[in-house]
Write an enzyme that holds these catalytic residues in place. Structure first.
Site, PDB file in Angstrom:
ATOM      1  N   LYS A  52      33.333  36.054  49.406  1.00 39.37           N
ATOM      2  CA  LYS A  52      32.124  36.721  48.881  1.00 39.37           C
ATOM      3  C   LYS A  52      31.987  36.520  47.368  1.00 39.37           C
ATOM      4  O   LYS A  52      30.927  36.167  46.868  1.00 39.37           O
ATOM      5  CB  LYS A  52      32.154  38.229  49.202  1.00 39.37           C
ATOM      6  CG  LYS A  52      32.192  38.537  50.702  1.00 39.37           C
ATOM      7  CD  LYS A  52      32.100  40.021  50.987  1.00 39.37           C
ATOM      8  CE  LYS A  52      33.289  40.836  50.518  1.00 39.37           C
ATOM      9  NZ  LYS A  52      34.569  40.509  51.191  1.00 39.37           N
ATOM     10  N   ARG A 112      29.191  48.573  53.213  1.00 43.80           N
ATOM     11  CA  ARG A 112      30.366  48.381  54.068  1.00 43.80           C
ATOM     12  C   ARG A 112      30.349  49.291  55.272  1.00 43.80           C
ATOM     13  O   ARG A 112      31.274  49.243  56.091  1.00 43.80           O
ATOM     14  CB  ARG A 112      31.635  48.683  53.257  1.00 43.80           C
ATOM     15  CG  ARG A 112      32.195  47.480  52.537  1.00 43.80           C
ATOM     16  CD  ARG A 112      33.348  47.963  51.692  1.00 43.80           C
ATOM     17  NE  ARG A 112      34.466  47.065  51.733  1.00 43.80           N
ATOM     18  CZ  ARG A 112      34.667  46.092  50.843  1.00 43.80           C
ATOM     19  NH1 ARG A 112      33.828  45.890  49.868  1.00 43.80           N
ATOM     20  NH2 ARG A 112      35.726  45.324  50.933  1.00 43.80           N
ATOM     21  N   ARG A 154      43.294  46.398  55.425  1.00 46.49           N
ATOM     22  CA  ARG A 154      41.913  46.039  55.030  1.00 46.49           C
ATOM     23  C   ARG A 154      41.191  45.346  56.182  1.00 46.49           C
ATOM     24  O   ARG A 154      40.007  45.592  56.409  1.00 46.49           O
ATOM     25  CB  ARG A 154      41.947  45.095  53.815  1.00 46.49           C
ATOM     26  CG  ARG A 154      42.339  45.796  52.538  1.00 46.49           C
ATOM     27  CD  ARG A 154      42.838  44.821  51.492  1.00 46.49           C
ATOM     28  NE  ARG A 154      41.805  43.967  50.939  1.00 46.49           N
ATOM     29  CZ  ARG A 154      42.076  42.878  50.209  1.00 46.49           C
ATOM     30  NH1 ARG A 154      43.339  42.508  49.979  1.00 46.49           N
ATOM     31  NH2 ARG A 154      41.094  42.163  49.713  1.00 46.49           N
TER      32      ARG A 154
END
Ligand code: AP5
Ligand code: MG
Length: 192
Positions: free
Chosen positions: A13, A90, A146
């Protein structure tokens, strides 16, 4: 044009955001970078974010939505120039808040670029970066958390934006320039 650059941790990203900025002259909002800056400066937000980040967990939505709100209140011109949102939204709640926020400035999310990368490659990239990055979340334990958080809380946004006809799936394996070429083709196709 407001673009969300979307993908799992380590999907590229930040790397592709830099290229998009150079190509389209957009503003960049990376919530991860912003939080790491707060941590480095020891602000109240930084103190709150530190534990979440090093445990691979998301900062609660209400804080993140306020952070975004503040950015646009301080610099409303951002919404006019167009922004690359990197690491935000998110969660579905964040996506809804982002649409509401942009609507206040007469704008919206125009395209979502989804970088799709195999899990082994994500881990390899983050471990490699961890040798130098100094990031508290670039270690195998936290990387696993994560990725789990991504699958549970963030990946549903793929369907969310797909349903709105905004999601562009990009194969995020391969060279940085090759991937960027595919992103440009997708975005230029959308504009046409
Ligand atoms: P954030 O900073 O957003 O991190 P992330 O999503 O985990 O992603 P990364 O920055 O690690 O990877 P990237 O996709 O940017 O890839 P990069 O280009 O660096 O968030 C960190 C934390 O902050 C979160 O876990 C959470 O705690 C908190 N947070 C942030 N936003 C939040 C929000 N909205 N709500 C709640 N909490 C939030 O590339 C990775 C590596 O691979 C680099 O070394 C790069 O050089 C390399 N690379 C890139 N492309 C390629 C390629 N094509 N081939 C080979 N190597 C490549
Ligand atoms: Mg990043």
């Amino acid at each position: 044009m407001n673009i969300v650059i979307f993908g799992a941790p380590g999907s590229g990203k930040g790397t592709q955001s830099e290229k998009l900025i150079a190509e389209y002259g957009l503003e960049h909002i990376s919530t991860g970078e912003l939080l790491r800056d707060h941590i480095a400066r020891g602000t109240a937000l930084g103190k709150l974010a530190d534990t979440y980040i090093s445990n691979g967990q998301l900062i609660p939505d209400e804080f993140m939505i306020d952070v975004l709100d503040d950015i646009f209140k301080q610099d409303p011109a951002k919404a006019e120039k167009g922004v690359i949102f990197d690491g935000f939204p998110r969660t579905v709640a964040q996506a809804e808040a982002l649409s509401e926020l942009l609507a206040r400035y007469g704008s919206d999310v125009h395209a979502v670029v989804g970088l799709e990368v195999e899990e082994d490659e994500l881990v390899r990239r983050m471990l490699e970066r961890g040798k130098q990055s100094g990031r508290s979340d670039d270690n195998l334990d936290t990387i696993k958390k994560r990725l789990e958080v991504y699958h549970r809380q963030t990946s549903p946004l793929r369907d969310y934006y797909m349903g709105k006809g905004k999601y562009h799936a990009i194969n995020g394996n391969g060279t940085v320039d090759g991937i960027f070429g595919d992103i440009k083709t997708a975005l230029d196709g959308q504009k046409a």
